[in-house]
Design a protein around this motif. Structure first.
Motif, PDB file in Angstrom:
ATOM      1  N   ILE A  87     -66.513  39.347 -35.609  1.00  0.00           N
ATOM      2  CA  ILE A  87     -67.904  38.470 -36.005  1.00  0.00           C
ATOM      3  C   ILE A  87     -67.984  38.228 -37.602  1.00  0.00           C
ATOM      4  O   ILE A  87     -68.035  39.342 -38.295  1.00  0.00           O
ATOM      5  CB  ILE A  87     -69.152  39.208 -35.524  1.00  0.00           C
ATOM      6  CG1 ILE A  87     -69.136  39.507 -33.850  1.00  0.00           C
ATOM      7  CG2 ILE A  87     -70.317  38.406 -35.822  1.00  0.00           C
ATOM      8  CD1 ILE A  87     -70.089  40.249 -33.371  1.00  0.00           C
ATOM      9  N   GLY A  88     -68.416  37.041 -37.809  1.00  0.00           N
ATOM     10  CA  GLY A  88     -68.389  36.648 -39.286  1.00  0.00           C
ATOM     11  C   GLY A  88     -69.941  35.730 -39.375  1.00  0.00           C
ATOM     12  O   GLY A  88     -70.152  35.046 -38.519  1.00  0.00           O
ATOM     13  N   ILE A  89     -70.343  35.811 -40.421  1.00  0.00           N
ATOM     14  CA  ILE A  89     -71.457  34.977 -40.926  1.00  0.00           C
ATOM     15  C   ILE A  89     -71.076  34.060 -41.965  1.00  0.00           C
ATOM     16  O   ILE A  89     -70.362  34.483 -42.914  1.00  0.00           O
ATOM     17  CB  ILE A  89     -72.626  36.027 -41.939  1.00  0.00           C
ATOM     18  CG1 ILE A  89     -73.328  37.336 -40.751  1.00  0.00           C
ATOM     19  CG2 ILE A  89     -73.755  35.194 -42.213  1.00  0.00           C
ATOM     20  CD1 ILE A  89     -73.965  36.916 -39.603  1.00  0.00           C
ATOM     21  N   PHE A 136     -62.806  33.832 -33.886  1.00  0.00           N
ATOM     22  CA  PHE A 136     -63.689  34.613 -34.304  1.00  0.00           C
ATOM     23  C   PHE A 136     -65.283  33.765 -33.723  1.00  0.00           C
ATOM     24  O   PHE A 136     -65.282  32.945 -33.445  1.00  0.00           O
ATOM     25  CB  PHE A 136     -63.831  34.501 -35.606  1.00  0.00           C
ATOM     26  CG  PHE A 136     -62.622  35.366 -36.188  1.00  0.00           C
ATOM     27  CD1 PHE A 136     -62.684  36.670 -36.520  1.00  0.00           C
ATOM     28  CD2 PHE A 136     -61.424  34.614 -36.593  1.00  0.00           C
ATOM     29  CE1 PHE A 136     -61.541  37.391 -37.022  1.00  0.00           C
ATOM     30  CE2 PHE A 136     -60.376  35.427 -37.106  1.00  0.00           C
ATOM     31  CZ  PHE A 136     -60.400  36.871 -37.263  1.00  0.00           C
ATOM     32  N   HIS A 137     -65.906  34.735 -33.743  1.00  0.00           N
ATOM     33  CA  HIS A 137     -67.540  34.589 -33.423  1.00  0.00           C
ATOM     34  C   HIS A 137     -68.133  34.182 -34.846  1.00  0.00           C
ATOM     35  O   HIS A 137     -68.294  35.364 -35.623  1.00  0.00           O
ATOM     36  CB  HIS A 137     -68.216  35.445 -32.562  1.00  0.00           C
ATOM     37  CG  HIS A 137     -69.593  35.112 -32.341  1.00  0.00           C
ATOM     38  ND1 HIS A 137     -69.876  33.913 -31.544  1.00  0.00           N
ATOM     39  CD2 HIS A 137     -70.856  35.723 -32.499  1.00  0.00           C
ATOM     40  CE1 HIS A 137     -71.284  33.997 -31.445  1.00  0.00           C
ATOM     41  NE2 HIS A 137     -71.644  34.957 -32.374  1.00  0.00           N
ATOM     42  N   LEU A 147     -55.930  40.425 -37.832  1.00  0.00           N
ATOM     43  CA  LEU A 147     -56.627  39.317 -37.134  1.00  0.00           C
ATOM     44  C   LEU A 147     -56.758  38.119 -37.639  1.00  0.00           C
ATOM     45  O   LEU A 147     -56.879  37.277 -36.809  1.00  0.00           O
ATOM     46  CB  LEU A 147     -58.239  39.882 -37.113  1.00  0.00           C
ATOM     47  CG  LEU A 147     -58.554  41.162 -36.496  1.00  0.00           C
ATOM     48  CD1 LEU A 147     -59.830  41.557 -36.943  1.00  0.00           C
ATOM     49  CD2 LEU A 147     -58.380  41.284 -35.046  1.00  0.00           C
ATOM     50  N   LEU A 148     -56.261  37.815 -38.757  1.00  0.00           N
ATOM     51  CA  LEU A 148     -56.117  36.356 -39.251  1.00  0.00           C
ATOM     52  C   LEU A 148     -54.812  36.341 -40.247  1.00  0.00           C
ATOM     53  O   LEU A 148     -54.549  37.051 -40.842  1.00  0.00           O
ATOM     54  CB  LEU A 148     -57.471  36.116 -40.258  1.00  0.00           C
ATOM     55  CG  LEU A 148     -57.849  34.909 -40.624  1.00  0.00           C
ATOM     56  CD1 LEU A 148     -59.470  35.090 -40.647  1.00  0.00           C
ATOM     57  CD2 LEU A 148     -57.454  34.577 -41.941  1.00  0.00           C
ATOM     58  N   LYS A 149     -54.249  34.876 -39.834  1.00  0.00           N
ATOM     59  CA  LYS A 149     -53.006  34.905 -40.707  1.00  0.00           C
ATOM     60  C   LYS A 149     -53.297  33.499 -41.780  1.00  0.00           C
ATOM     61  O   LYS A 149     -53.721  32.469 -41.255  1.00  0.00           O
ATOM     62  CB  LYS A 149     -51.802  34.305 -39.678  1.00  0.00           C
ATOM     63  CG  LYS A 149     -51.286  35.468 -39.085  1.00  0.00           C
ATOM     64  CD  LYS A 149     -49.691  35.072 -38.600  1.00  0.00           C
ATOM     65  CE  LYS A 149     -49.705  33.971 -37.660  1.00  0.00           C
ATOM     66  NZ  LYS A 149     -49.522  33.696 -36.485  1.00  0.00           N
ATOM     67  N   ARG A 150     -53.134  33.832 -42.661  1.00  0.00           N
ATOM     68  CA  ARG A 150     -53.211  32.550 -43.873  1.00  0.00           C
ATOM     69  C   ARG A 150     -52.618  31.434 -43.576  1.00  0.00           C
ATOM     70  O   ARG A 150     -52.852  30.337 -44.128  1.00  0.00           O
ATOM     71  CB  ARG A 150     -53.155  33.131 -45.107  1.00  0.00           C
ATOM     72  CG  ARG A 150     -51.977  33.826 -45.710  1.00  0.00           C
ATOM     73  CD  ARG A 150     -52.107  34.278 -47.061  1.00  0.00           C
ATOM     74  NE  ARG A 150     -53.245  35.013 -47.575  1.00  0.00           N
ATOM     75  CZ  ARG A 150     -53.863  34.982 -48.714  1.00  0.00           C
ATOM     76  NH1 ARG A 150     -53.302  34.604 -49.754  1.00  0.00           N
ATOM     77  NH2 ARG A 150     -55.071  35.882 -49.014  1.00  0.00           N
ATOM     78  N   SER A 151     -51.400  31.572 -42.986  1.00  0.00           N
ATOM     79  CA  SER A 151     -50.447  30.291 -42.783  1.00  0.00           C
ATOM     80  C   SER A 151     -51.130  29.539 -41.822  1.00  0.00           C
ATOM     81  O   SER A 151     -50.690  28.252 -41.366  1.00  0.00           O
ATOM     82  CB  SER A 151     -49.120  30.836 -42.155  1.00  0.00           C
ATOM     83  OG  SER A 151     -49.241  31.820 -41.054  1.00  0.00           O
ATOM     84  N   ASP A 152     -51.987  29.975 -40.937  1.00  0.00           N
ATOM     85  CA  ASP A 152     -52.900  28.900 -40.050  1.00  0.00           C
ATOM     86  C   ASP A 152     -53.929  28.230 -40.911  1.00  0.00           C
ATOM     87  O   ASP A 152     -54.474  27.466 -39.892  1.00  0.00           O
ATOM     88  CB  ASP A 152     -53.653  30.048 -38.765  1.00  0.00           C
ATOM     89  CG  ASP A 152     -52.679  30.716 -37.878  1.00  0.00           C
ATOM     90  OD1 ASP A 152     -51.416  30.128 -37.996  1.00  0.00           O
ATOM     91  OD2 ASP A 152     -53.017  31.455 -37.346  1.00  0.00           O
TER      92      ASP A 152
END
Ligand code: SF4
Length: 298
Positions: free
Chosen positions: A7-9, A30-31, A166-171
């Protein structure tokens, strides 16, 4: 609330960059909870009109998911005397960004989120979007490593969601500078067709409005209601401080403000403009309403 890494704001300004940042990070699974920080200097809209505008641009469901946070006296203090000074006009961008991020941090903790998303693009505007300034702002906000900038991710140190795998910068795209061609192309790909023009939101970047704000500060009239009032008419600082409406829409706005913030207004009994009295007398306000119409004889 229990913390979730998914979850992110997101600090959401209503503009293209912030909606793209949100959509890109949502696409990565992500939510995201969008947060709109409203200041009295933000556009010519009242807070309750913001959600309607967001709905017209990005749809009702999205608009309903946005938290609208209204700033108060603390923000006005920051504008009056910013620690890091002003930009070209009365815009205290560095202090303001730290302030907004601190608000996002509070919501992050409250909603069990684990990071904050911004639509920042490296080198897009002035001083506050240089890399060193962005990183200083990040440190000062207490969010080191927790700010994800999906449009410029590759230009910044690794963030926590990346460290957690959880997150790939290449995306993500690697956008920098003022050119907006890449954003416009991504918007098209994501089906976003309407968005406001950049830099239309904050009146503190406007030279004319900044001069008006300085008058309020100098006259010790620096409060939310008066700040709204100086958006809607001629500001006249003689024998007091008055705002004289220039058309019917401004007449209505000043009357609404008098209801919302208890500002004194002179509503003429002849065909003429409404005058708000920020400091001064009803007689003087009458004279001013009279000055700007053909339908009154003093
Ligand atoms: S332009 Fe206005 S809202 Fe944006 S960072 Fe600067 S002062 Fe804050």
């Amino acid at each position: 609330m229990e913390k979730s890494n998914k979850i992110g704001i997101a600090l959401f300004s209503g503009g293209l960059d912030s909606i793209l940042a949100i959509k890109l990070i949502q696409r990565a699974g992500f939510h995201i909870i969008p947060l709109f920080v409203y200041t009295p200097f933000h556009s010519r809209k009242f807070p309750d009109e913001i959600r309607t505008e967001i709905a017209s641009l990005y749809g009702k469901d999205f608009a309903n998911s946005v938290i609208i946070h209204e700033t108060g006296k603390e923000y006005l203090e920051l504008v009056r005397s910013p620690e890091y000074g002003y930009g070209k006009n009365l815009n205290p961008c560095i202090d303001c960004k730290i302030f907004f991020l601190k608000i996002a941090k509070k919501y992050m903790e409250e909603y069990g989120a684990s990071f904050v998303v911004t639509g920042e693009v490296l080198g897009q505007r002035g001083m506050s979007q240089r890399r060193d300034a962005i990183l200083k702002i990040e440190r000062k906000s207490g969010l080191s490593g927790k700010i994800v900038r999906p449009l410029s991710l590759v230009f910044f140190p690794e963030t926590e969601p990346e460290k957690n795998g959880l997150l790939k910068r290449s995306d993500f795209p690697s956008i920098k500078g003022r050119e907006r061609t890449v954003q416009i192309k991504i918007a098209r790909d994501l089906g976003i067709t309407s968005y406001p023009q950049p830099a239309g939101g904050c009146l503190l970047t406007d030279p004319g409005f900044s001069k008006r704000v300085k008058i309020l500060i100098g006259e010790d009239l620096f409060d939310t209601g008066y700040i709204h009032a100086i958006k809607y008419g001629r500001l006249i600082a003689e024998n007091g401080v008055y705002v004289v409406a220039r058309n019917n829409n401004e007449n209505r706005r000043l009357i609404t403000l008098s209801r919302m913030y208890g500002i004194d207004v002179f509503v003429p009994d002849f065909k003429g403009p409404v005058t708000a009295i920020l400091k001064g007398s009803i007689d003087e306000a009458r004279k001013l309403s009279c000055r700007y119409t053909r339908h009154c004889e003093e």
